[in-house]
Design an enzyme around this catalytic site. Structure first.
Site, PDB file in Angstrom:
ATOM      1  N   LYS A 115       0.836  -1.202   0.000  1.00 45.57           N
ATOM      2  CA  LYS A 115       0.000   0.000   0.000  1.00 45.57           C
ATOM      3  C   LYS A 115       0.871   1.252   0.000  1.00 45.57           C
ATOM      4  O   LYS A 115       0.549   2.245  -0.655  1.00 45.57           O
ATOM      5  CB  LYS A 115      -0.986  -0.034   1.172  1.00 45.57           C
ATOM      6  N   LYS A 222      -0.436  -8.993  -8.461  1.00 49.45           N
ATOM      7  CA  LYS A 222      -1.803  -9.496  -8.311  1.00 49.45           C
ATOM      8  C   LYS A 222      -2.835  -8.493  -8.857  1.00 49.45           C
ATOM      9  O   LYS A 222      -2.610  -7.276  -8.810  1.00 49.45           O
ATOM     10  CB  LYS A 222      -2.111  -9.842  -6.844  1.00 49.45           C
ATOM     11  N   LYS A 225      -8.017  -4.032  -6.931  1.00 49.62           N
ATOM     12  CA  LYS A 225      -9.038  -3.034  -7.229  1.00 49.62           C
ATOM     13  C   LYS A 225      -8.493  -1.610  -7.151  1.00 49.62           C
ATOM     14  O   LYS A 225      -9.035  -0.710  -7.748  1.00 49.62           O
ATOM     15  CB  LYS A 225     -10.303  -3.216  -6.378  1.00 49.62           C
TER      16      LYS A 225
HETATM   17  N1  AQP Z   1      -5.728 -10.959  -7.253  1.00 44.96           N
HETATM   18  C1  AQP Z   1      -6.341 -11.751  -6.382  1.00 44.96           C
HETATM   19  N2  AQP Z   1      -6.347 -13.091  -6.564  1.00 44.96           N
HETATM   20  C2  AQP Z   1      -6.979 -13.919  -5.683  1.00 44.96           C
HETATM   21  N3  AQP Z   1      -7.642 -13.460  -4.588  1.00 44.96           N
HETATM   22  C3  AQP Z   1      -7.649 -12.124  -4.377  1.00 44.96           C
HETATM   23  N4  AQP Z   1      -8.207 -11.354  -3.402  1.00 44.96           N
HETATM   24  C4  AQP Z   1      -7.929 -10.050  -3.656  1.00 44.96           C
HETATM   25  N5  AQP Z   1      -7.198  -9.942  -4.773  1.00 44.96           N
HETATM   26  C5  AQP Z   1      -7.020 -11.208  -5.250  1.00 44.96           C
HETATM   27  C6  AQP Z   1      -8.988 -11.883  -2.305  1.00 44.96           C
HETATM   28  O1  AQP Z   1     -10.243 -11.208  -2.290  1.00 44.96           O
HETATM   29  C7  AQP Z   1     -10.746 -11.184  -0.948  1.00 44.96           C
HETATM   30  C8  AQP Z   1     -11.289  -9.827  -0.616  1.00 44.96           C
HETATM   31  O2  AQP Z   1     -10.285  -8.887  -0.605  1.00 44.96           O
HETATM   32  P1  AQP Z   1     -10.433  -7.409  -0.034  1.00 44.96           P
HETATM   33  O3  AQP Z   1     -11.722  -6.805  -0.330  1.00 44.96           O
HETATM   34  O4  AQP Z   1     -10.048  -7.412   1.386  1.00 44.96           O
HETATM   35  O5  AQP Z   1      -9.351  -6.707  -0.901  1.00 44.96           O
HETATM   36  P2  AQP Z   1      -7.777  -6.907  -0.932  1.00 44.96           P
HETATM   37  O6  AQP Z   1      -7.321  -8.236  -0.433  1.00 44.96           O
HETATM   38  O7  AQP Z   1      -7.198  -5.714  -0.272  1.00 44.96           O
HETATM   39  O8  AQP Z   1      -7.454  -6.961  -2.480  1.00 44.96           O
HETATM   40  P3  AQP Z   1      -8.017  -6.043  -3.607  1.00 44.96           P
HETATM   41  O9  AQP Z   1      -9.480  -6.347  -3.728  1.00 44.96           O
HETATM   42  O10 AQP Z   1      -7.341  -6.141  -4.889  1.00 44.96           O
HETATM   43  O11 AQP Z   1      -7.777  -4.616  -3.059  1.00 44.96           O
HETATM   44  P4  AQP Z   1      -6.387  -3.833  -2.959  1.00 44.96           P
HETATM   45  O12 AQP Z   1      -6.316  -3.040  -4.196  1.00 44.96           O
HETATM   46  O13 AQP Z   1      -6.566  -3.003  -1.744  1.00 44.96           O
HETATM   47  O14 AQP Z   1      -5.251  -4.832  -2.864  1.00 44.96           O
HETATM   48  C9  AQP Z   1      -9.585 -11.624  -0.040  1.00 44.96           C
HETATM   49  O15 AQP Z   1      -9.793 -12.950   0.379  1.00 44.96           O
HETATM   50  C10 AQP Z   1      -8.390 -11.545  -0.947  1.00 44.96           C
HETATM   51  O16 AQP Z   1      -7.389 -12.475  -0.600  1.00 44.96           O
END
Ligand code: AQP
Length: 356
Positions: A115, A222, A225
């Site tokens: 982040k 990865k 979002k």
């Molecule tokens: N690329 C990914 N591949 C597999 N699983 C993924 N998850 C997120 N990205 C991938 C899984 O989605 C669930 C919800 O995640 P979240 O809403 O807590 O968001 P995050 O993990 O922070 O990942 P995002 O959605 O891409 O957001 P950012 O941009 O903040 O990193 C979790 O179970 C996560 O493992």
């Protein structure tokens, strides 16, 4: 202590839910809800506010995540769905656990580094990865981290509280959350050793093939979002044209053969996504598209994604149109988890000597 097989997981209501979130987490939940004694799925709004959120948009996103869970196949008759901030026990347990957590443990979290790197990239666009990590270390050592919201450092403890509150035995997540589950386990074991058997120590549940869906514009990172470009991800709500454009623009590897190989990380990622949304095996896809060329393969992948997402989006829009019903489901879920949440919190408070 109960040995009930109970799963707990959640998604942040921060918008742009993508196919990586679905394949890495929600798709697993749908099949697991039939295999465990209890399945609890939370809309983790307290996690969302670690970064600034527009209040009206946050409120909309909470309902949108609930509609996503239901449209994807989470059945409120079988599983519990609720909003995190509806249960104050999460924040209360978090504080107790924060007092058991070492600052060093939180500073080590790779998600915090990711982040920070993203923030550096936004301020200095075009900076290469080596310079970014040098800048990050410099920021940390020179105390420039004083501007990082403390919530971003502390949220893994909130995640531990979410999980431990419900005697969770298994946590189905994507690989990016593995380190947070390890911290949760460490905190549970530490507390149990200090105050006597209190928490169930949970196991992560990470499905290998979908553990890490990679970005379409960069197969070494990865899908995310908060990526800089929307071409990084297929959002669950992207329309057919957008899906096709994004897939056709997706980065590929050198050569022309469609084959699953570590030397072809971009094609391997596309094959993974294709297989997961179509139910066809990777070997079948290799056989059909192996020598068809990247263009034809991508067209077929776009078709498969559209075929998968259009019925999902129809259900999602219908569910979202009935706000009252969504709120009823969420309120019922909150009521169902309340007894266990307050029981665990009371046990913890008693063990550490809080209250009179
Ligand atoms: N690329 C990914 N591949 C597999 N699983 C993924 N998850 C997120 N990205 C991938 C899984 O989605 C669930 C919800 O995640 P979240 O809403 O807590 O968001 P995050 O993990 O922070 O990942 P995002 O959605 O891409 O957001 P950012 O941009 O903040 O990193 C979790 O179970 C996560 O493992």
């Amino acid at each position: 202590m109960s040995t009930k097989r109970r799963i707990f997981s959640g998604v942040q209501p921060t918008g742009n839910l993508h196919i990586g979130n679905y394949l890495g987490a929600i798709k697993q939940w749908v099949s697991l809800q039939d295999q465990v004694d209890e399945a609890i799925f939370c809309v983790v709004d307290l996690h969302a506010i670690t970064t600034p959120q527009d209040p009206a948009e946050l409120r909309r996103n909470i309902l949108s995540i609930a509609a996503t869970y239901l449209a994807a196949g989470i059945d409120p008759e079988k599983s519990i769905i609720f909003v995190q901030s509806d249960r104050p026990e999460h924040s209360e347990l978090m504080w107790v656990l924060t007092c058991q957590t070492r600052l060093g443990e939180l500073m080590r979290m790779t998600q915090l580094k990711d982040k920070m790197d993203r923030a550096i990239k936004e301020v200095f666009p075009g900076t290469d990865d080596a310079t970014i990590s040098k800048l990050r270390e410099q920021f940390l050592s020179e105390g420039a981290h004083r501007d990082i919201p403390a919530g971003l450092l502390a949220y893994p403890v909130l995640m531990a509280a979410d999980i431990l509150l419900y005697n969770t035995t298994h946590v189905p997540v994507g690989e990016d959350q593995k380190q947070h589950i390890e911290l949760t386990r460490d905190l549970a074991i530490r507390f149990n050793n200090r105050y006597g058997e209190t928490f169930v120590v949970p196991e992560p549940m990470i499905k290998k093939s979908t553990a890490r869906i990679m970005g379409l514009d960069d197969p070494l990172k990865k899908m995310s979002k908060s990526a800089m470009s929307p071409n990084n991800y297929i959002a669950m709500t992207d329309d057919a044209d957008t899906i096709r454009k994004k897939v056709m623009r997706a980065v590929t590897d050198s050569g022309t053969e469609v084959v699953y190989s570590p030397e072809k990380p971009a094609i391997a990622n596309l094959l993974n996504i294709f297989s997961e949304v179509s139910g066809r095996s990777i070997s079948e896809l290799e056989e059909v598209y192996g020598s068809a060329g990247y263009g034809k393969f991508k067209e077929a992948l776009a078709d498969a994604l559209i075929q998968f997402l259009m019925p999902f989006q129809k259900k999602y829009s219908e569910l979202l149109a009935d706000e009252k019903q969504l709120k009823t489901v969420l309120q019922a879920g909150s009521k169902r988890v309340a007894p266990l949440a307050s029981e665990t919190l009371a046990k913890v408070q008693d063990k550490i000597g809080l209250g009179i």
